[in-house]
Every structure is written in structure tokens, then in C-alpha cells.
Scaffold this active site. Structure first.
Site, PDB file in Angstrom:
ATOM      1  N   THR A 121       0.842  -1.206   0.000  1.00 42.33           N
ATOM      2  CA  THR A 121       0.000   0.000   0.000  1.00 42.33           C
ATOM      3  C   THR A 121       0.875   1.254   0.000  1.00 42.33           C
ATOM      4  O   THR A 121       0.636   2.194  -0.781  1.00 42.33           O
ATOM      5  CB  THR A 121      -0.932  -0.008   1.229  1.00 42.33           C
ATOM      6  OG1 THR A 121      -1.723  -1.198   1.176  1.00 42.33           O
ATOM      7  CG2 THR A 121      -1.834   1.206   1.254  1.00 42.33           C
ATOM      8  N   CYS A 138     -15.681  -5.043   1.773  1.00 43.31           N
ATOM      9  CA  CYS A 138     -16.855  -5.049   2.632  1.00 43.31           C
ATOM     10  C   CYS A 138     -16.866  -3.695   3.339  1.00 43.31           C
ATOM     11  O   CYS A 138     -15.973  -3.405   4.130  1.00 43.31           O
ATOM     12  CB  CYS A 138     -16.710  -6.180   3.636  1.00 43.31           C
ATOM     13  SG  CYS A 138     -18.083  -6.347   4.753  1.00 43.31           S
TER      14      CYS A 138
END
Ligand code: PLP
Length: 400
Positions: A76, A336
Site C-alpha cells: 500500500t 466489505c
């Protein structure tokens, strides 16, 4: 009372894969030693030597020069450094460079910094479309670049998609961009150890790697940056990593990362054959017995460890939980948000309708996967799909 010992069938290696024994050994050894790699005394110099040896080894595994490795806290951060670093350095050299070309199937670690640059810094995102197999076309990249090359900041295209496993024509895209002096970044997090990856041969300017996806520890990764590519730093501080990425280096993690990468690359060809065979058994076993089950992504140019399937008339989340109750761990591959399952942006970009996108499961194999894992899934999948379908029907009844 302790529950009976149950063997977990772990088929979520794309999320994270168990650390390799040799990487655990390297990490454990270096955790017992002290030394900041920036300190000048003996312990510091020892730590520095460990980091530099890890850098050399990692560079050799990736087809790069040691000076091109910038250690980060993971994939990331490396993606953020690539996108923001390229954006600011390209803009400083020429304020016309505002177009970022990227596909809609990138990982959020790429998508979100690009969207952030658009919201806060005036970047113009130009989406590269993908076909129903999740492939970007080099012709589309050429068209987008050549429409106005001087306004392109950079192109970013992942090597392998983390959900459906489709491989992308990164070398072709890099060749097109290079004709116009436009830098290319690739997120190779899912590709290393699965398919051959050589930084120099790819011809890209920056490449993201993450240790925990290839048998190394969590929380360490690297951005491989071509020696002539300019990047504006996004972390400021002690000036480590040639001033590109400040922060005290995690010596044990970098050592273990290098050991894991060397192992993964050395065994890549054999593992690819082994996992392709297991993966194909899994896919054939499911699509041959479950009505409406279809393989997603490119059937040929795909990661050897990835089987992404969509099922009709049931929710991927129900399938995941029912399999989990039987000790089989897989993923839906999609995000999610606040407990509400969203259909995957990757599948929507590939043209899937909402229902089919929601009925998807991703099985990803790795170095601990065996034939017994595949047999366990094939035994469980029929009853699990039947239950998920009847649960889906009951929910429909309740809602209407
Ligand atoms: N890029 C891709 C394609 C990924 O699959 C992941 C992890 O899921 C990342 C980036 C993020 O890497 P990390 O977990 O090291 O931050």
C-alpha cells in the site's frame, strides 16, 4: 473444553500466504540483534550490512539494481509513493501533466491514491477499459497516450489482478509510454513468485512488491524505482532510502523479505506447474458439477494459483461463511464496507451484473496447498451451494 483439532484448508493465499520457514529463521535471528541501520557504531554498521545484503538479494530476485530498491512498509505504501511521487515530480517539471491513465480493476492501494489526487490535487483520471476477461488493450493505451502525450502524468497498470488473476500486457504498455517519455508504474504484488517478473525487461519505471504475499513477513515491501526516474518523497524525516522514504528500517523484516523473495523466485517455475495442475482440478471439479458455476478472468493468461468462480442464485458471502464453517477458508475478493458487502469493482468493470458479481468466490493456492485441500473443497461445495441457494431464496421471500 478445547475444541477438537480441525485442519484448516487455507485457500486465501492472495490475501496473505504463510511465511516460509527460511524467512522465519532469518527474521528470528535478526530479531535477537540490536542496531539502527543509520547508526555509526558497530551494531549500527552490522544492521546496515544486513539491510544492504537484503537489498542486493532482493534486487537480484527482481531483475533490478540494488540502488533501485526502496524499502517501504508494504504494498500500500509503495503504491502511494509511486502514484503521489510520480504525480508531484512530473507536475513540477511541466504543469500540463495532469492525466493519470489507469484501469478500473486496480487494487484499492492504487485506485484510492489516484482518486485522492483527482479530488485534492487536480489530477484528471482517464480510465482504461477492460474486456470481459479483465484485460486492458495496449491499443487503448496507445490511443489515450497519443491523443495528447504532453498532458499525461503517468500510466499505472497492475501485472496481475488480485481478484480474477488476469495477467496484463505491462511490457507492451511500457514500450508505448516510453516512446513518449511517459513513466509507467506496475503493481506486481500478486505476480512475484507466480509468474516470471524481471524489472529491467518489463521496462517500467516503478514496480510495487509486498513481502507477505510471497512468504515473507507482514508490514514490509518495496518500490523498485528505475535509477533515472524522479519521485517526490511523501514521507519526510531522517532521509533514509536515499531521501525517498524516511523512517528507520525494519532490519529483521527486510532480511526475511529478501530470503522469501529469493525462494519464491527460485521455485516459481516448478510451483507454477504444480499449482496450475491443482487449480485446474479445482475449476474442472466445480464447473463440472455445479450448474451455473463459471470461471472468471482470462482462462489462459492468468495467475497459476487463482481460481475465481461465479455461482448463480447465491451470495458469495453465504458460500464463504458456509465453507468457513467446514474449515475451508476462501475469499469473495471484494470489499466489505461497514459490514455491507459491495459487489466487486473489478467484476463490475468487467461487465458483470450485480447478481453475478455478488455470487463470486476466489480460491487462491500457495506453497502449503495440496491435493487434499482440493478434494476437501470438491466434497463440500455441492451441499454448500445448495444451502446458500436455499438461504438466498428464504431471504428473497422475507424481503418481498
Ligand atoms: N496491491 C495488490 C494487487 C494487492 O493484492 C495488495 C494486497 O492485497 C496490495 C497492493 C496491498 O499490499 P499490502 O497488504 O502489503 O499493503
Amino acid at each position: 473444553m478445547t475444541p477438537p483439532d480441525r485442519r484448516t484448508v487455507y485457500l486465501d493465499h492472495a490475501a496473505t500466504t504463510p511465511m516460509l520457514p527460511s524467512a522465519i529463521e532469518a527474521m528470528t535471528y535478526h530479531l535477537t540483534r540490536t542496531g539502527n541501520a543509520s547508526s555509526l557504531h558497530g551494531s549500527g554498521r552490522c544492521a546496515r550490512r544486513t539491510v544492504e545484503e537484503a537489498r542486493e538479494s532482493l534486487a537480484a530476485s527482481l531483475g533490478a539494481q540494488p540502488s533501485e530498491i526502496v524499502f517501504t512498509s508494504g504494498g500500500t505504501e509503495a503504491d502511494n509513493l509511486a502514484l503521489k511521487g510520480l504525480w508531484w515530480s512530473r507536475l513540477a517539471a511541466d504543469p500540463r501533466r495532469r492525466r493519470i491513465l489507469l484501469s478500473g480493476i486496480e487494487h484499492h492501494a492504487v485506485l484510492d491514491p489516484a482518486i485522492w489526487l483527482a479530488r485534492h490535487e487536480g489530477a484528471e483520471i482517464e480510465w482504461l477499459t477492460v474486456d470481459e476477461l479483465g484485460r486492458v488493450s495496449p491499443d487503448d493505451v496507445r490511443e489515450a497516450v497519443e491523443r495528447e502525450p504532453e498532458s499525461v502524468s503517468f500510466v499505472t497498470l497492475m501485472m496481475a489482478n488480485n481478484e480474477v488473476g488476469t495477467l496484463q500486457p505491462v511490457a507492451d504498455v511500457a514500450a508505448i509510454a516510453r516512446e513518449h517519455g511517459i513513466p509507467v508504474h506496475t503493481d506486481a504484488v500478486q505476480a512475484i513468485g507466480q509468474v516470471p517478473v524481471d524489472f529491467a525487461e518489463l521496462g517500467v519505471d516503478a514496480m510495487t512488491v509486498s513481502a507477505h504475499k510471497l512468504g515473507g513477513p507482514y508490514g514490509v515491501g518495496a518500490l523498485v524505482v528505475h535509477k533515472e526516474t524522479q519521485l517526490t518523497p511523501i514521507l519526510h524525516g531522517g532521509g533514509q532510502e536515499r531521501d525517498v522514504r524516511s523512517g528507520t528500517l525494519d532490519v529483521p523484516a527486510t532480511a526475511a523479505f529478501a530470503v522469501a523473495a529469493e525462494h519464491a523466485v527460485k521455485h516459481q517455475a516448478d510451483e507454477a506447474l504444480r499449482l496450475t495442475e491443482l487449480r485446474d482440478l479445482l475449476v474442472a471439479g466445480i464447473t463440472g458439477t455445479i450448474e451455473g458455476a463459471l470461471l472468471s478472468g482470462d482462462p489462459v493468461d492468468r495467475l497459476p494459483n487463482n481460481a475465481h468462480l461465479s455461482f448463480s442464485d447465491c451470495e458469495g458471502d453465504s458460500l464463504l461463511l458456509l465453507l468457513d464453517a467446514r474449515g475451508i477458508e476462501v475469499s469473495t475478493g471484494s470489499a466489505c464496507n461497514a459490514g455491507v458487502a459491495e459487489p466487486s469493482h473489478v467484476l463490475l468493470a468487467m461487465g458483470y451484473d450485480d447478481q453475478r458479481a455478488r455470487g463470486s468466490l476466489r480460491f487462491t493456492l500457495g506453497h502449503t496447498s495440496t491435493r487434499a485441500d482440493i478434494d476437501a473443497v470438491l466434497e463440500a461445495i455441492g451441499p454448500v451451494v445448495d444451502r446458500a441457494k436455499s438461504a438466498g431464496l428464504q431471504n428473497v421471500g422475507r424481503n418481498t
